[in-house]
Design a protein around this motif. Sequence first.
Motif, PDB file in Angstrom:
ATOM      1  N   TRP A 494       0.812  -1.228   0.000  1.00 11.99           N
ATOM      2  CA  TRP A 494       0.000   0.000   0.000  1.00 11.99           C
ATOM      3  C   TRP A 494       0.845   1.277   0.000  1.00 11.99           C
ATOM      4  CZ3 TRP A 494      -1.159  -4.120   3.448  1.00 11.99           C
ATOM      5  CH2 TRP A 494      -2.277  -4.873   3.074  1.00 11.99           C
ATOM      6  N   LYS A 495       2.089   1.167  -0.431  1.00 13.09           N
ATOM      7  CA  LYS A 495       2.983   2.326  -0.401  1.00 13.09           C
ATOM      8  C   LYS A 495       2.699   3.319  -1.521  1.00 13.09           C
ATOM      9  CE  LYS A 495       7.900   3.473   0.082  1.00 13.09           C
ATOM     10  NZ  LYS A 495       9.280   2.942   0.125  1.00 13.09           N
ATOM     11  N   GLY A 496       2.338   2.815  -2.695  1.00 12.83           N
ATOM     12  CA  GLY A 496       2.129   3.700  -3.846  1.00 12.83           C
ATOM     13  C   GLY A 496       0.800   4.434  -3.806  1.00 12.83           C
ATOM     14  N   ALA A 497       0.737   5.553  -4.510  1.00 10.36           N
ATOM     15  CA  ALA A 497      -0.487   6.371  -4.528  1.00 10.36           C
ATOM     16  C   ALA A 497      -1.556   5.769  -5.431  1.00 10.36           C
ATOM     17  CB  ALA A 497      -0.148   7.786  -5.010  1.00 10.36           C
ATOM     18  N   GLY A 498      -1.124   5.000  -6.438  1.00 11.41           N
ATOM     19  CA  GLY A 498      -2.082   4.453  -7.404  1.00 11.41           C
ATOM     20  C   GLY A 498      -3.109   3.531  -6.777  1.00 11.41           C
ATOM     21  N   ILE A 499      -2.661   2.685  -5.859  1.00 12.55           N
ATOM     22  CA  ILE A 499      -3.585   1.721  -5.260  1.00 12.55           C
ATOM     23  C   ILE A 499      -4.637   2.417  -4.422  1.00 12.55           C
ATOM     24  CG2 ILE A 499      -2.253   1.292  -3.142  1.00 12.55           C
ATOM     25  CD1 ILE A 499      -2.965  -1.714  -3.554  1.00 12.55           C
ATOM     26  N   TRP A 500      -4.291   3.574  -3.866  1.00 14.96           N
ATOM     27  CA  TRP A 500      -5.263   4.312  -3.055  1.00 14.96           C
ATOM     28  C   TRP A 500      -6.256   5.065  -3.920  1.00 14.96           C
ATOM     29  CZ3 TRP A 500      -5.686   2.848   1.714  1.00 14.96           C
ATOM     30  CH2 TRP A 500      -4.569   2.294   2.355  1.00 14.96           C
ATOM     31  N   SER A 501      -5.810   5.559  -5.053  1.00 13.34           N
ATOM     32  CA  SER A 501      -6.754   6.259  -5.939  1.00 13.34           C
ATOM     33  C   SER A 501      -7.747   5.280  -6.559  1.00 13.34           C
ATOM     34  CB  SER A 501      -5.996   7.013  -7.034  1.00 13.34           C
ATOM     35  OG  SER A 501      -5.261   6.124  -7.850  1.00 13.34           O
ATOM     36  N   SER A 502      -7.341   4.031  -6.706  1.00 10.23           N
ATOM     37  CA  SER A 502      -8.226   3.033  -7.323  1.00 10.23           C
ATOM     38  C   SER A 502      -9.446   2.725  -6.474  1.00 10.23           C
ATOM     39  CB  SER A 502      -7.454   1.735  -7.586  1.00 10.23           C
ATOM     40  OG  SER A 502      -7.044   1.132  -6.362  1.00 10.23           O
ATOM     41  N   CYS A 503      -9.347   2.930  -5.149  1.00  5.50           N
ATOM     42  CA  CYS A 503     -10.468   2.582  -4.271  1.00  5.50           C
ATOM     43  C   CYS A 503     -11.675   3.497  -4.488  1.00  5.50           C
ATOM     44  CB  CYS A 503     -10.038   2.611  -2.808  1.00  5.50           C
ATOM     45  SG  CYS A 503      -9.767   4.271  -2.139  1.00  5.50           S
ATOM     46  N   GLN A 504     -11.486   4.602  -5.207  1.00  2.14           N
ATOM     47  CA  GLN A 504     -12.592   5.509  -5.487  1.00  2.14           C
ATOM     48  C   GLN A 504     -13.475   5.011  -6.623  1.00  2.14           C
ATOM     49  OE1 GLN A 504     -13.101   8.048  -3.476  1.00  2.14           O
ATOM     50  NE2 GLN A 504     -11.189   7.665  -2.359  1.00  2.14           N
ATOM     51  N   HIS A 505     -13.022   3.959  -7.302  1.00  5.42           N
ATOM     52  CA  HIS A 505     -13.732   3.507  -8.498  1.00  5.42           C
ATOM     53  C   HIS A 505     -14.364   2.133  -8.356  1.00  5.42           C
ATOM     54  CE1 HIS A 505     -11.873   6.913 -10.535  1.00  5.42           C
ATOM     55  NE2 HIS A 505     -10.705   6.532 -10.036  1.00  5.42           N
ATOM     56  N   VAL A 506     -14.126   1.436  -7.250  1.00  7.02           N
ATOM     57  CA  VAL A 506     -14.711   0.113  -7.025  1.00  7.02           C
ATOM     58  C   VAL A 506     -15.171   0.022  -5.577  1.00  7.02           C
ATOM     59  CG1 VAL A 506     -13.343  -1.070  -8.790  1.00  7.02           C
ATOM     60  CG2 VAL A 506     -12.443  -0.879  -6.460  1.00  7.02           C
ATOM     61  N   SER A 507     -15.988  -0.988  -5.276  1.00  7.61           N
ATOM     62  CA  SER A 507     -16.411  -1.192  -3.895  1.00  7.61           C
ATOM     63  C   SER A 507     -15.216  -1.636  -3.062  1.00  7.61           C
ATOM     64  CB  SER A 507     -17.505  -2.253  -3.829  1.00  7.61           C
ATOM     65  OG  SER A 507     -16.986  -3.533  -4.183  1.00  7.61           O
ATOM     66  N   ALA A 508     -15.301  -1.419  -1.758  1.00  6.45           N
ATOM     67  CA  ALA A 508     -14.195  -1.776  -0.875  1.00  6.45           C
ATOM     68  C   ALA A 508     -13.915  -3.267  -0.903  1.00  6.45           C
ATOM     69  CB  ALA A 508     -14.513  -1.319   0.554  1.00  6.45           C
ATOM     70  N   SER A 509     -14.949  -4.101  -0.953  1.00  5.07           N
ATOM     71  CA  SER A 509     -14.744  -5.557  -0.973  1.00  5.07           C
ATOM     72  C   SER A 509     -14.053  -5.991  -2.262  1.00  5.07           C
ATOM     73  CB  SER A 509     -16.078  -6.287  -0.807  1.00  5.07           C
ATOM     74  OG  SER A 509     -16.976  -5.947  -1.845  1.00  5.07           O
ATOM     75  N   THR A 510     -14.448  -5.387  -3.393  1.00  3.31           N
ATOM     76  CA  THR A 510     -13.788  -5.700  -4.671  1.00  3.31           C
ATOM     77  C   THR A 510     -12.329  -5.252  -4.645  1.00  3.31           C
ATOM     78  OG1 THR A 510     -15.880  -5.475  -5.868  1.00  3.31           O
ATOM     79  CG2 THR A 510     -13.854  -5.288  -7.160  1.00  3.31           C
ATOM     80  N   TRP A 511     -12.065  -4.110  -4.048  1.00  3.63           N
ATOM     81  CA  TRP A 511     -10.697  -3.580  -3.946  1.00  3.63           C
ATOM     82  C   TRP A 511      -9.803  -4.570  -3.201  1.00  3.63           C
ATOM     83  CZ3 TRP A 511      -7.489  -1.794   0.080  1.00  3.63           C
ATOM     84  CH2 TRP A 511      -6.448  -0.934  -0.282  1.00  3.63           C
ATOM     85  N   TRP A 512     -10.300  -5.097  -2.092  1.00  2.00           N
ATOM     86  CA  TRP A 512      -9.504  -6.049  -1.309  1.00  2.00           C
ATOM     87  C   TRP A 512      -9.282  -7.355  -2.063  1.00  2.00           C
ATOM     88  CZ3 TRP A 512      -6.502  -5.780   2.840  1.00  2.00           C
ATOM     89  CH2 TRP A 512      -6.618  -4.669   3.678  1.00  2.00           C
ATOM     90  N   LYS A 513     -10.326  -7.861  -2.685  1.00  2.00           N
ATOM     91  CA  LYS A 513     -10.202  -9.149  -3.371  1.00  2.00           C
ATOM     92  C   LYS A 513      -9.425  -9.029  -4.676  1.00  2.00           C
ATOM     93  CE  LYS A 513     -12.877 -13.188  -4.753  1.00  2.00           C
ATOM     94  NZ  LYS A 513     -14.235 -13.805  -4.835  1.00  2.00           N
ATOM     95  N   GLY A 514      -9.593  -7.905  -5.369  1.00  2.00           N
ATOM     96  CA  GLY A 514      -8.961  -7.765  -6.677  1.00  2.00           C
ATOM     97  C   GLY A 514      -7.521  -7.297  -6.634  1.00  2.00           C
ATOM     98  N   LEU A 515      -7.178  -6.395  -5.686  1.00  2.00           N
ATOM     99  CA  LEU A 515      -5.838  -5.815  -5.659  1.00  2.00           C
ATOM    100  C   LEU A 515      -4.988  -6.281  -4.479  1.00  2.00           C
ATOM    101  CD1 LEU A 515      -6.629  -2.112  -6.657  1.00  2.00           C
ATOM    102  CD2 LEU A 515      -5.780  -3.949  -8.115  1.00  2.00           C
ATOM    103  N   CYS A 516      -5.641  -6.764  -3.431  1.00  2.00           N
ATOM    104  CA  CYS A 516      -4.891  -7.073  -2.200  1.00  2.00           C
ATOM    105  C   CYS A 516      -5.031  -8.535  -1.781  1.00  2.00           C
ATOM    106  CB  CYS A 516      -5.374  -6.177  -1.059  1.00  2.00           C
ATOM    107  SG  CYS A 516      -5.454  -4.427  -1.472  1.00  2.00           S
ATOM    108  N   SER A 517      -5.383  -9.404  -2.721  1.00  2.00           N
ATOM    109  CA  SER A 517      -5.644 -10.802  -2.373  1.00  2.00           C
ATOM    110  C   SER A 517      -4.420 -11.528  -1.838  1.00  2.00           C
ATOM    111  CB  SER A 517      -6.182 -11.549  -3.594  1.00  2.00           C
ATOM    112  OG  SER A 517      -5.260 -11.470  -4.674  1.00  2.00           O
ATOM    113  N   SER A 518      -3.217 -11.001  -2.090  1.00  2.00           N
ATOM    114  CA  SER A 518      -1.999 -11.651  -1.602  1.00  2.00           C
ATOM    115  C   SER A 518      -1.762 -11.400  -0.116  1.00  2.00           C
ATOM    116  CB  SER A 518      -0.782 -11.162  -2.396  1.00  2.00           C
ATOM    117  OG  SER A 518      -0.620  -9.756  -2.247  1.00  2.00           O
ATOM    118  N   GLU A 519      -2.496 -10.465   0.471  1.00  2.00           N
ATOM    119  CA  GLU A 519      -2.310 -10.117   1.880  1.00  2.00           C
ATOM    120  C   GLU A 519      -3.164 -10.998   2.788  1.00  2.00           C
ATOM    121  OE1 GLU A 519      -0.427  -7.954   3.583  1.00  2.00           O
ATOM    122  OE2 GLU A 519       0.683  -7.326   1.799  1.00  2.00           O
ATOM    123  N   PRO A 520      -2.641 -11.418   3.951  1.00  2.00           N
ATOM    124  CA  PRO A 520      -3.413 -12.250   4.881  1.00  2.00           C
ATOM    125  C   PRO A 520      -4.721 -11.600   5.332  1.00  2.00           C
ATOM    126  CG  PRO A 520      -1.091 -12.226   5.489  1.00  2.00           C
ATOM    127  CD  PRO A 520      -1.258 -11.213   4.409  1.00  2.00           C
TER     128      PRO A 520
END
Length: 598
Positions: A494-520
Amino acid sequence: MPRLQSGVWKHFTPAIKDGRETFMCNYCSKTYTKNATKMQMHLDKCKEYSVVSQQSPGPDGSSSASIPVPSLSFLPSATPGGQFLIDSVDQRIQAYADECLARAVYATSSPLTLTDNIYWKRFFSVLRPAYCPPPREALSSHLLDCEFDRVQSQVHESIGKADCVAIISSGWSNVKETGTIIYAVATPVPLFYKCTMTKEQTRTSTFIADELKGVINEVGSQKVFAVVTDDAPEMMAAWAQVEEAFPHISAIGCTASGVERLFDDIVAQPSMKSLCRRAEQVVRCVQEQKMLSDTFRCWKTTKIRDHTSKGTALELPSGTNWTSVVNMFSSLLEGQNSIREMAVSPTLDIEVTVRATLQDAEFWKGLSSSRNLLYLIGNYIDFLKREDAALSGVVDMFSQLRYVIGTSLSASVLHSGEQKAVMASLDRCQEFCVKPIHAAAYMLDPKHVGQQTLTGEQINSAYYAISNLSHHLNLDEGKVLGSFARFSAKQGLWKGAGIWSSCQHVSASTWWKGLCSSEPLSAVAFAILQIPPTTGACERLWQHLRSMKMKGFVSAERVQKLVAVQANLNLLEPSDFDYAPLESDEEKKASFQSESHQ
């Protein structure tokens, strides 16, 4: 002569002639009054029908009927100068067409009498002359049963495929009125699951808890992460029993219902009730006296032309929606200039008490401040009822609501004791609506990172909820909390700015599953952020149920099946079966080869 297989009525077209219902033969145009025996005898002798009723075996062994249809200018005739076009529909095509038509009727909430309408009949005859659409009786009986079974099978399949679901239940708070309890399952799409009928005497916390636990076990307790219910008084005790039986499940209340109860508590305060009575007295006085009504309308029209007023008519409260009182206040305020001028007119006969009210500056001041307060709270109710309302927004909403009420009460008509009562009602509302799972959702929603407004107690409860779900999902709690720390500090992934700007365009649950699925933390966040904050899905279903009952359906079971089919068809993705070809590829190939050798 062969006897009719499907009843005499399908061979006649109903119409109204000279105020009487008549039936015209589809083959020779002879007209009869409604008499099945005479109509059957006519068909037995009808020469045109005898041509139609000749049966010939189809390629699959089923029967096929050829129906002569008068040629129209835009339809090809069988022979040059011929009078008829020969069309045929075998039993398999008829059944498949009936199924597709029924599904379209249910999905669009079209009236089941559609196929009885003469214009629709003519439309179908142009598309496929030999096809006879099913009557209302078929659409409300066996065709509905088949579609209900098919759709429910898809519902259970969708629930089975979902990793996490929430149970939504509503109807307990008004069981005396309806006796109907609705259950939906959010996958996160809120699918209609079932209805049950119950009596008011059974509305105990133990009974409610047992019913909820039964649905949880039917769906599969391991994948259920929350139960969302209405605000029946017995609910909190029922929640405790559910959470004791299933420690990983959070039982929460409908936030919209909680805020609606807060709204009702404000309107029920003596000073507010007095203001409402005075406002209603003014509206009735103007509406019920023709002279006053005509004068108000005339003066209002003049001011509209002068752009000093709006065209809203005076309104009396109607229904139970929050807008009822607010609309009455607004209509008075928008017509204030005209009404106050009427109060000082010597030519108009106005009741003494009403005239005094209209000349009371404090009345108008209280009307304005109270309208603003109720309107702001009502907007939160509507916001929560939106389909895109999120669990993570509840905590922030209560912070805003507390500020709005706190700053507006001093200007309202409520005296200090009533203001304290309203704040106490707000506390009860928040206690009912905000649970540890809400705090966890707020902390896990990327849109709220860096905007923490939680208390220390709420933060600790959120940690507990996250840890609890980690154990249920067989995840390493330490790794999950470590992942949560990196997320909160915007480090690592979550260091880069791009991943944070993306959360404005999808639901929070989709954001976690689509971009952060590698995290526990991903599985926990995905489960929590899919939980709906209200029972809105059930409320919409209930409105649909009531609408269908008002349309004259006798059987409650029929109504429930129709609503279930209509609701779920528009939520589920169409399956391949919906568009399945009537013949397999092998059958088509064999048919083609057979025709080629002829």
